[in-house]
Design an enzyme around this catalytic site. Structure first.
Site, mmCIF file in Angstrom:
data_model
loop_
_atom_site.group_PDB
_atom_site.id
_atom_site.type_symbol
_atom_site.label_atom_id
_atom_site.label_comp_id
_atom_site.label_asym_id
_atom_site.label_seq_id
_atom_site.Cartn_x
_atom_site.Cartn_y
_atom_site.Cartn_z
ATOM 1 N N TYR A 1 1.853 -56.421 -50.533
ATOM 2 C CA TYR A 1 2.164 -56.842 -51.907
ATOM 3 C C TYR A 1 3.300 -57.883 -51.914
ATOM 4 O O TYR A 1 3.191 -58.937 -52.537
ATOM 5 C CB TYR A 1 2.554 -55.615 -52.734
ATOM 6 C CG TYR A 1 2.804 -55.895 -54.192
ATOM 7 C CD1 TYR A 1 1.739 -56.020 -55.080
ATOM 8 C CD2 TYR A 1 4.095 -56.027 -54.691
ATOM 9 C CE1 TYR A 1 1.966 -56.274 -56.431
ATOM 10 C CE2 TYR A 1 4.334 -56.273 -56.038
ATOM 11 C CZ TYR A 1 3.261 -56.387 -56.896
ATOM 12 O OH TYR A 1 3.485 -56.640 -58.235
ATOM 13 N N LYS B 1 3.258 -61.897 -53.097
ATOM 14 C CA LYS B 1 4.107 -62.470 -54.140
ATOM 15 C C LYS B 1 5.016 -63.566 -53.573
ATOM 16 O O LYS B 1 5.285 -64.562 -54.248
ATOM 17 C CB LYS B 1 4.923 -61.366 -54.822
ATOM 18 C CG LYS B 1 4.070 -60.323 -55.544
ATOM 19 C CD LYS B 1 3.191 -60.927 -56.627
ATOM 20 C CE LYS B 1 2.429 -59.874 -57.407
ATOM 21 N NZ LYS B 1 1.608 -60.428 -58.499
ATOM 22 N N ASN C 1 -2.772 -63.554 -63.657
ATOM 23 C CA ASN C 1 -2.116 -62.250 -63.820
ATOM 24 C C ASN C 1 -2.725 -61.152 -62.946
ATOM 25 O O ASN C 1 -2.017 -60.212 -62.570
ATOM 26 C CB ASN C 1 -2.185 -61.845 -65.302
ATOM 27 C CG ASN C 1 -1.808 -60.398 -65.495
ATOM 28 O OD1 ASN C 1 -0.634 -60.036 -65.443
ATOM 29 N ND2 ASN C 1 -2.804 -59.538 -65.673
ATOM 30 N N ASP D 1 -14.579 -61.156 -60.296
ATOM 31 C CA ASP D 1 -13.615 -60.841 -59.248
ATOM 32 C C ASP D 1 -12.924 -62.155 -58.894
ATOM 33 O O ASP D 1 -13.565 -63.079 -58.372
ATOM 34 C CB ASP D 1 -14.380 -60.261 -58.046
ATOM 35 C CG ASP D 1 -13.471 -59.950 -56.862
ATOM 36 O OD1 ASP D 1 -12.344 -60.488 -56.806
ATOM 37 O OD2 ASP D 1 -13.917 -59.180 -55.989
ATOM 38 N N VAL D 2 -11.623 -62.241 -59.163
ATOM 39 C CA VAL D 2 -10.928 -63.524 -58.981
ATOM 40 C C VAL D 2 -10.876 -63.972 -57.519
ATOM 41 O O VAL D 2 -10.576 -65.136 -57.234
ATOM 42 C CB VAL D 2 -9.484 -63.501 -59.558
ATOM 43 C CG1 VAL D 2 -9.504 -63.359 -61.066
ATOM 44 C CG2 VAL D 2 -8.632 -62.409 -58.908
HETATM 45 C C1 BGC Z 1 5.380 -53.685 -58.993
HETATM 46 C C2 BGC Z 1 5.798 -52.377 -59.621
HETATM 47 C C3 BGC Z 1 7.287 -52.165 -59.431
HETATM 48 C C4 BGC Z 1 8.098 -53.378 -59.799
HETATM 49 C C5 BGC Z 1 9.573 -53.251 -59.459
HETATM 50 C C6 BGC Z 1 6.235 -54.790 -59.516
HETATM 51 O O1 BGC Z 1 5.847 -56.017 -59.028
HETATM 52 O O2 BGC Z 1 3.994 -53.916 -59.250
HETATM 53 O O3 BGC Z 1 5.064 -51.317 -59.070
HETATM 54 O O4 BGC Z 1 7.712 -51.058 -60.213
HETATM 55 O O5 BGC Z 1 7.589 -54.520 -59.154
HETATM 56 O O6 BGC Z 1 9.789 -52.771 -58.166
#
Ligand code: BGC
Length: 271
Positions: free
Chosen positions: A170, A174, A97, A70-71
């Site tokens: 998410y 990022k 990744n 598990d990273v």
């Molecule tokens: C997500 C995907 C998405 C894509 C474009 C990616 O980083 O994991 O679910 O389709 O971005 O929106």
């Protein structure tokens, strides 16, 4: 998709790829091996698939091992790097990744959903980078092998710059990854260690299967991609090969968008 026939650009090097038994990670691991790198396939589940990838690499004359970790857990990450170095002597390339999505509107998102995504996508990249950098610095430059003392690639997303409703965890992970990458690149350039990101767009993997497997939803997705096709894992893997090879020696601290133009504000195409 036709695979270009470059081989051995990574001969004598060892690469560790996290989340490497599916999707983008799997394609990267296989392509790095095709270029001559020994590969450590990190995974969290599905040992059988890991085995298949290793068998495939070995059949083509390459070397690979699998390591379940598990990273987001530092002990497991430490053990994984120890094993990689014990097996292959050292490590030259890290590909961060491993990544997950746990979507929810912000007012409905649980702390667990927030935390888990940050832990895997961002903290995982930090923990693995830290171990890799320690080894890169310890070993130093070996120009017989590569003009860089080490290379780190973060697999980010177009959502490091495109806000994403319903996925604040998410997008935040990022966006965080972008400045983690740039800060490490700035810090490590004097050591001849290069750090870059690849930002995929909508790439055909399990993470977004719900969208591309439904023709209506796929059409909606394509409206956001000027190049008018989904990305394939090979598109990302080819970029990863270049960014880890000496051909990109002078490239550090940058994000390479491999997204068919998704970041070009396609809504403005009609003026
Ligand atoms: C997500 C995907 C998405 C894509 C474009 C990616 O980083 O994991 O679910 O389709 O971005 O929106």
């Amino acid at each position: 998709m036709k695979t270009p026939s470059f081989f051995n650009r990574l001969k004598g090097q060892t690469a560790l790829v996290t989340g490497a038994n599916s999707g983008i990670g799997r394609a990267i691991a296989i392509n790095l091996a095709r270029e001559g790198a020994n590969v450590v396939i990190n995974y969290i589940s599905n040992e059988e698939e890991t085995r298949k990838i290793i068998d495939g690499i070995e059949k083509s004359g390459g070397k690979a091992i699998g390591f379940k970790a598990d990273v987001s857990r530092q002990e497991e990450v430490r053990d994984m790097f120890r094993k990689a170095i014990e097996t292959f002597g050292t490590i030259h390339i890290l590909v961060n990744n491993a990544g997950i999505q746990m979507d929810a509107p912000t007012d409905e998102m649980t702390l667990e959903e927030w935390q888990k995504v940050i832990d895997v996508n961002l903290t995982g990249a930090f923990l693995c980078s830290r171990e890799a950098i320690r080894e890169f610095k310890k070993r130093g430059l070996d120009e017989q092998v590569s003009v860089s003392a080490g290379k780190i690639i973060c697999i980010s997303s177009v959502h490091e710059i495109i806000p994403w409703a319903g996925r604040a965890n998410y997008a935040a992970s990022k966006g965080g990854m972008m400045l983690l990458m740039k800060s490490m690149a700035q810090e490590l350039a004097p050591h001849k260690i290069r750090v870059n990101s690849i930002a995929p767009g909508a790439t055909r993997t399990d993470i977004n299967k719900e969208y591309w497997s439904d023709p209506e939803k796929e059409k909606e997705m394509l409206e956001k991609i000027p190049y008018n096709r989904l990305g394939e894992t090979e598109d990302i893997a080819r970029a990863a090969v270049w960014l880890t090879s000496d051909e990109s020696e002078y490239v550090t601290g940058t994000t390479l968008f491999v997204d068919g133009g998704m970041t070009l504000y396609p809504g403005f195409a009609e003026g």
